[in-house]
Scaffold this active site. Structure first.
Site, PDB file in Angstrom:
ATOM      1  N   PHE A  66     -41.116  40.915  -7.258  1.00 33.45           N
ATOM      2  CA  PHE A  66     -41.959  40.710  -8.350  1.00 33.45           C
ATOM      3  C   PHE A  66     -42.339  42.071  -8.951  1.00 33.45           C
ATOM      4  O   PHE A  66     -42.592  42.656  -9.893  1.00 33.45           O
ATOM      5  CB  PHE A  66     -43.286  39.907  -7.876  1.00 33.45           C
ATOM      6  CG  PHE A  66     -44.289  39.976  -9.122  1.00 33.45           C
ATOM      7  CD1 PHE A  66     -44.694  38.832  -9.798  1.00 33.45           C
ATOM      8  CD2 PHE A  66     -45.302  40.908  -9.255  1.00 33.45           C
ATOM      9  CE1 PHE A  66     -45.408  38.723 -10.869  1.00 33.45           C
ATOM     10  CE2 PHE A  66     -46.464  40.844  -9.999  1.00 33.45           C
ATOM     11  CZ  PHE A  66     -46.451  39.609 -10.878  1.00 33.45           C
ATOM     12  N   GLY A  67     -42.748  43.058  -7.953  1.00 30.99           N
ATOM     13  CA  GLY A  67     -43.317  44.334  -8.044  1.00 30.99           C
ATOM     14  C   GLY A  67     -43.891  44.765  -6.887  1.00 30.99           C
ATOM     15  O   GLY A  67     -43.575  44.462  -5.875  1.00 30.99           O
ATOM     16  N   ASP A 179     -42.368  29.274  -5.191  1.00 32.10           N
ATOM     17  CA  ASP A 179     -41.913  30.247  -4.406  1.00 32.10           C
ATOM     18  C   ASP A 179     -42.716  30.035  -2.912  1.00 32.10           C
ATOM     19  O   ASP A 179     -43.243  31.125  -2.395  1.00 32.10           O
ATOM     20  CB  ASP A 179     -41.971  31.611  -4.763  1.00 32.10           C
ATOM     21  CG  ASP A 179     -41.170  32.838  -4.285  1.00 32.10           C
ATOM     22  OD1 ASP A 179     -40.386  32.650  -3.382  1.00 32.10           O
ATOM     23  OD2 ASP A 179     -41.664  34.160  -4.263  1.00 32.10           O
TER      24      ASP A 179
HETATM   25  P1  ADP Z   1     -43.343  39.002  -0.325  1.00 33.45           P
HETATM   26  O1  ADP Z   1     -43.969  37.768  -0.796  1.00 33.45           O
HETATM   27  O2  ADP Z   1     -41.859  38.466  -0.673  1.00 33.45           O
HETATM   28  O3  ADP Z   1     -43.478  39.429   1.024  1.00 33.45           O
HETATM   29  P2  ADP Z   1     -45.078  40.486  -2.282  1.00 33.45           P
HETATM   30  O4  ADP Z   1     -44.573  41.272  -3.347  1.00 33.45           O
HETATM   31  O5  ADP Z   1     -45.507  38.943  -2.660  1.00 33.45           O
HETATM   32  O6  ADP Z   1     -43.618  40.055  -1.509  1.00 33.45           O
HETATM   33  O7  ADP Z   1     -45.794  40.920  -1.220  1.00 33.45           O
HETATM   34  C1  ADP Z   1     -45.726  42.644  -0.812  1.00 33.45           C
HETATM   35  C2  ADP Z   1     -46.642  42.618   0.127  1.00 33.45           C
HETATM   36  O8  ADP Z   1     -47.894  42.363  -0.131  1.00 33.45           O
HETATM   37  C3  ADP Z   1     -46.315  41.668   1.572  1.00 33.45           C
HETATM   38  O9  ADP Z   1     -46.539  42.348   2.541  1.00 33.45           O
HETATM   39  C4  ADP Z   1     -47.621  40.845   1.175  1.00 33.45           C
HETATM   40  O10 ADP Z   1     -47.945  40.149   2.527  1.00 33.45           O
HETATM   41  C5  ADP Z   1     -48.647  41.691   0.837  1.00 33.45           C
HETATM   42  N1  ADP Z   1     -49.585  40.914  -0.281  1.00 33.45           N
HETATM   43  C6  ADP Z   1     -49.189  40.334  -1.255  1.00 33.45           C
HETATM   44  N2  ADP Z   1     -50.306  39.775  -1.697  1.00 33.45           N
HETATM   45  C7  ADP Z   1     -51.242  39.880  -0.786  1.00 33.45           C
HETATM   46  C8  ADP Z   1     -52.833  39.524  -0.721  1.00 33.45           C
HETATM   47  N3  ADP Z   1     -53.519  38.924  -1.736  1.00 33.45           N
HETATM   48  N4  ADP Z   1     -53.541  40.008   0.249  1.00 33.45           N
HETATM   49  C9  ADP Z   1     -53.018  40.891   1.356  1.00 33.45           C
HETATM   50  N5  ADP Z   1     -51.736  41.139   1.257  1.00 33.45           N
HETATM   51  C10 ADP Z   1     -50.796  40.803   0.241  1.00 33.45           C
END
Ligand code: ADP
Ligand code: MG
Length: 390
Positions: A66-67, A179
């Site tokens: 996503f970013g 997802d």
């Molecule tokens: P993915 O879900 O494929 O790991 P994301 O872009 O959703 O990729 O997340 C990137 C990173 O940020 C991951 O390590 C995820 O655990 C962390 N992350 C995402 N959202 C949160 C959140 N609300 N609180 C803490 N860590 C987060």
């Protein structure tokens, strides 16, 4: 500082908003004059709008499709998901903004203790971001696949129940996650927190392998995809999620995979190439739990792991069109019967979407699940089964 963020959200909960019944129609969030309550719409949308400059961006936590997600602070600790808008043309930008606003409109309607708290969004391109509460614990992915933590049956069931509660709520509100995976499920002092619901179309718009040829499949994504989605993956195009048949039932399929991870400590079809997984799932084949304990030495799959030469992805997908129907595993409606872990898995992984249970049914089933039944062996053996023909 955490309590600070709590009071912010409580305040906004108390703010009288009279447009809730219309929220689903607010796709652009702007004051489009003339129909309905434009002003209030505009107000309610603005209420969630956070100026990007108000955010304190900290370290990057990671980059998903996503970013990039940053640790940050905004009246307390928050997670800030910043969309990657690089190399995006004007048309893409416009489409993305539309999709983004729609998803924000969806996101802000969620209030459940097993769902991450939505706090606001930055909606001025090119700076699009979603601000949520910061999850403190580890993801199920980290517990299971990195730390190799073993969950006993009680804990496994409790986690599954909480996921089902959060997902049941989303579905009741008409929101499809799209997802659901162990990386999007946090465990915080024994409490499940689900993240990233409904963000898939923006995801694909931003990162959907726009220039590359062939379908790029993020690692660990495939085993969450239901057969009907597998079969509609196209090899050569950049594909948006509105062309993929995501549904409540496809969320349930993904949940089945998380259930499998919890029980087995690994992904189904581990270490197999995507083509092979697509082919097998498309044919209605599943992995079973049957030999979780007994057959730790069974490694030989019934199907070639790497057929050579590899047919194209499309051929695989087409081969996988429903010819075989799997055995039917319906979870008992009757409260006097209980289902096994395997029954739950097989019903969630039913080939036909209509045969899969909903989360309400799953919750009922978990309540009756015999505790302490399954002891996971250290090597997590699995065996392929041709459930399509068994
Ligand atoms: P993915 O879900 O494929 O790991 P994301 O872009 O959703 O990729 O997340 C990137 C990173 O940020 C991951 O390590 C995820 O655990 C962390 N992350 C995402 N959202 C949160 C959140 N609300 N609180 C803490 N860590 C987060
Ligand atoms: Mg995520």
């Amino acid at each position: 500082s955490v309590s600070g963020s709590g009071s912010i959200s409580t305040d906004s909960e108390r703010t009288p908003i009279r447009v809730d019944s219309q929220d689903s129609q607010v796709s652009d969030g702007e004051a489009t004059d003339g129909k309905g309550w434009p002003r209030q719409n505009s107000l309610s949308m603005r209420e969630w709008d956070i100026p990007f400059d108000d955010l304190n961006l900290g370290d990057a936590l990671g980059t998903g499709h996503f970013g990039t997600v940053y640790r940050g602070s905004w009246y307390g600790d928050v997670a800030i998901k910043v969309l990657n808008m690089d190399q995006m043309g004007d048309i893409d930008m416009e489409k993305t903004l539309e999709a983004f606003k729609l998803e924000v409109a969806t996101f802000r309607k969620t209030r459940h203790e097993n769902l991450v708290l939505f706090m606001g969004a930055c909606m001025k391109p090119p700076r699009l971001a979603i601000v949520t509460s910061m999850c403190k614990g580890l993801t199920l992915f980290t517990h299971i696949h990195i730390r190799k933590d073993k969950f006993n049956m009680n804990r496994t069931t409790m986690v599954a129940q909480q996921i089902s509660q959060g997902m049941g709520y989303l579905h009741a509100r008409g929101i499809i996650h799209k997802d659901l995976k162990s990386k999007n499920i946090f465990l915080q002092n024994g409490k499940v927190v689900i993240t990233d619901f409904g963000l898939f179309s923006v995801t694909k718009l931003c990162f959907g392998n726009r220039k590359g040829k062939g379908l790029s499949i993020p690692r660990g994504w495939l085993c969450y995809l239901a057969p009907e989605i597998m079969c509609s993956l196209k090899a050569q195009q950049n594909q948006l999620d509105d062309e993929l048949p995501f549904s409540k039932a496809s969320d349930v399929y993904a949940f089945g995979t998380v259930w499998y991870e919890l029980l087995c400590g690994e992904w189904p079809f581990k270490a197999q190439p995507p083509e092979s997984i697509i082919w097998q799932v498309g044919k209605g084949m599943k992995q079973t739990l049957a030999n979780l304990q007994a057959s730790r030495d069974v490694k030989a799959p019934l199907f070639p792991i790497s057929p050579s030469p590899l047919p194209s992805l499309r051929q695989f997908a087409e081969k996988g069109k429903p010819k075989h129907h799997d055995r039917h595993y319906h979870l008992p409606k009757d409260t006097s019967h209980s289902a096994s872990s395997e029954d739950i898995l097989m019903s969630c992984w039913s080939f036909k979407p209509g045969d899969r249970p909903d989360f309400v049914r799953l919750l009922n089933t978990f309540e009756k699940l015999p505790k302490k039944r399954l002891v996971r062996s250290p090597s997590h053996p699995i065996q392929l089964s041709r459930s399509a023909e068994s």
